[in-house]
Design an enzyme around this catalytic site. Structure first.
Site, mmCIF file in Angstrom:
data_model
loop_
_atom_site.group_PDB
_atom_site.id
_atom_site.type_symbol
_atom_site.label_atom_id
_atom_site.label_comp_id
_atom_site.label_asym_id
_atom_site.label_seq_id
_atom_site.Cartn_x
_atom_site.Cartn_y
_atom_site.Cartn_z
ATOM 1 N N GLU A 131 44.197 38.149 39.676
ATOM 2 C CA GLU A 131 43.557 39.270 40.376
ATOM 3 C C GLU A 131 43.264 40.418 39.420
ATOM 4 O OE1 GLU A 131 46.038 40.445 43.692
ATOM 5 O OE2 GLU A 131 46.080 38.411 44.520
ATOM 6 N N LYS A 188 44.213 31.178 38.949
ATOM 7 C CA LYS A 188 43.481 32.337 39.496
ATOM 8 C C LYS A 188 44.313 33.585 39.247
ATOM 9 C CE LYS A 188 42.907 33.060 44.171
ATOM 10 N NZ LYS A 188 43.679 34.304 44.377
ATOM 11 N N ASP A 226 49.235 32.459 46.101
ATOM 12 C CA ASP A 226 50.524 33.162 46.178
ATOM 13 C C ASP A 226 50.763 33.659 47.601
ATOM 14 O OD1 ASP A 226 48.654 35.174 46.137
ATOM 15 O OD2 ASP A 226 49.579 36.322 44.511
ATOM 16 N N SER A 227 49.805 33.381 48.519
ATOM 17 C CA SER A 227 50.064 33.599 49.945
ATOM 18 C C SER A 227 51.210 32.698 50.407
ATOM 19 C CB SER A 227 48.803 33.337 50.774
ATOM 20 O OG SER A 227 48.222 32.089 50.425
ATOM 21 N N ASP A 247 47.552 30.135 41.725
ATOM 22 C CA ASP A 247 47.629 31.582 41.485
ATOM 23 C C ASP A 247 48.738 31.921 40.496
ATOM 24 O OD1 ASP A 247 45.672 32.897 42.947
ATOM 25 O OD2 ASP A 247 46.882 33.027 44.773
ATOM 26 N N GLU A 277 37.479 39.172 48.145
ATOM 27 C CA GLU A 277 38.236 39.249 49.400
ATOM 28 C C GLU A 277 37.948 40.553 50.144
ATOM 29 O OE1 GLU A 277 42.345 38.153 49.090
ATOM 30 O OE2 GLU A 277 42.815 38.827 51.123
HETATM 31 O O1 KIV Z 1 46.818 33.547 47.862
HETATM 32 C C1 KIV Z 1 45.835 33.284 48.559
HETATM 33 O O2 KIV Z 1 45.903 32.583 49.582
HETATM 34 C C2 KIV Z 1 44.553 33.835 48.150
HETATM 35 C C3 KIV Z 1 43.416 33.729 49.114
HETATM 36 C C4 KIV Z 1 43.548 34.763 50.144
HETATM 37 C C5 KIV Z 1 42.103 33.791 48.425
HETATM 38 O O3 KIV Z 1 44.440 34.375 47.094
#
Ligand code: KIV
Length: 274
Positions: free
Chosen positions: A125, A123, A54-55, A93, A192
């Protein structure tokens, strides 16, 4: 390398294979990708895991946090990446607000990602606070990678991007959460920006692979954001980041050369037209 060994290396990476890698002490490589073209290059280069992070909210959409990206947008990125990838395990994510607090909604979000992107897993969090969501998603047979430590979707709670779990209470909770994720059935955990010593302890206590970003070298694998390691986000220089290229300068030079060639009528030349 023998043909048999190469065939083995070229096999699709699965969650099971990541576990085997941990067992034989082979480090796992993981990098983000958000689009078809970059995912193809990264996969063909031999990456083990590609994270549709989600980056994308920051790198692709220009937001200052990961919070604004939507499920539809993550699905768009996930689909683009999956089309390009032959070998790497593809993780997508679940974005902020699509799995916390309501496990039925969490399952619906995960099912949409799996059905519409054809990714391998998702993924999310958090630890204890999202236990029900984790259980419900796993009950549908969807593999989950956990994410603890500096979890960017909680940035407004933290108020800072500095190292997490330096204090004993937070470190204790992180260890408990990591064990919980393993007991619930997550296949891996990302840690992280936490102290290297703590991350090493977690990786040695868990049987599942632990992937670190800013968590030192004692874990089972490393993940970076592609734009950061390729030098496309010059203003972002945390201590853990190693830059493997300076694409911003390379692209700027190429684009300026093109502008110059157009202006001085050098492009296109005789051979570059019909
Ligand atoms: O969204 C992302 O890029 C991440 C990484 C920083 C692990 O979750």
């Amino acid at each position: 390398m023998s043909v048999a060994k190469r065939d083995l290396e070229n096999r699709k990476v699965t969650t099971h294979r990541l576990m085997e890698m941990k067992q034989r002490g082979e480090k796992i490589s993981m990098l983000t990708a958000y689009d078809y073209s970059m995912a193809r290059i990264i996969d063909e280069a031999g990456m083990d895991v590609i994270l549709v992070g989600d980056s994308a909210s920051n790198t692709m959409a220009g937001n200052t946090t990961t919070l604004p990206i939507t499920l539809d947008q993550m699905i768009y990125h996930g689909k683009s990446v999956v089309k390009a990838v032959k070998r790497a395990l593809v993780v997508v994510d679940l974005p902020f607000g699509t799995y916390q607090g309501n496990s039925k909604e969490a399952l619906a979000s995960a099912v949409r990602v799996m059905k519409e992107t054809h990714a391998d897993c998702i993924k999310i969090e958090g630890g204890l606070e999202i236990k029900e969501s984790i259980e419900r998603i796993l009950s549908a047979g969807i593999p989950i990678m956990g994410h603890l430590g500096l979890t960017p979707q909680s940035i407004n709670k933290f108020g800072t991007y500095t190292v997490r779990a330096k204090e004993e209470a937070e470190a204790k909770k992180l260890i408990e959460d990591a064990h919980l994720l393993e007991e619930l059935g997550c296949f891996s955990v990302t840690l992280e920006k936490i102290p290297a010593k703590l991350a090493t302890q977690v990786a040695s206590e868990l049987a599942i692979p632990v992937i670190g970003i800013g968590a030192g070298g004692g874990v089972d694998g490393q993940v970076l954001v592609m734009h950061d390691m390729l030098g496309l986000t010059k203003g972002f220089s945390p201590r853990f980041l190693r830059r493997y290229a300076n694409l911003e300068d390379i692209i700027t030079t190429a684009v300026q050369s093109y502008i110059e060639d157009v202006k001085r009528e050098d492009f296109p030349n005789e051979k570059e037209q019909y």
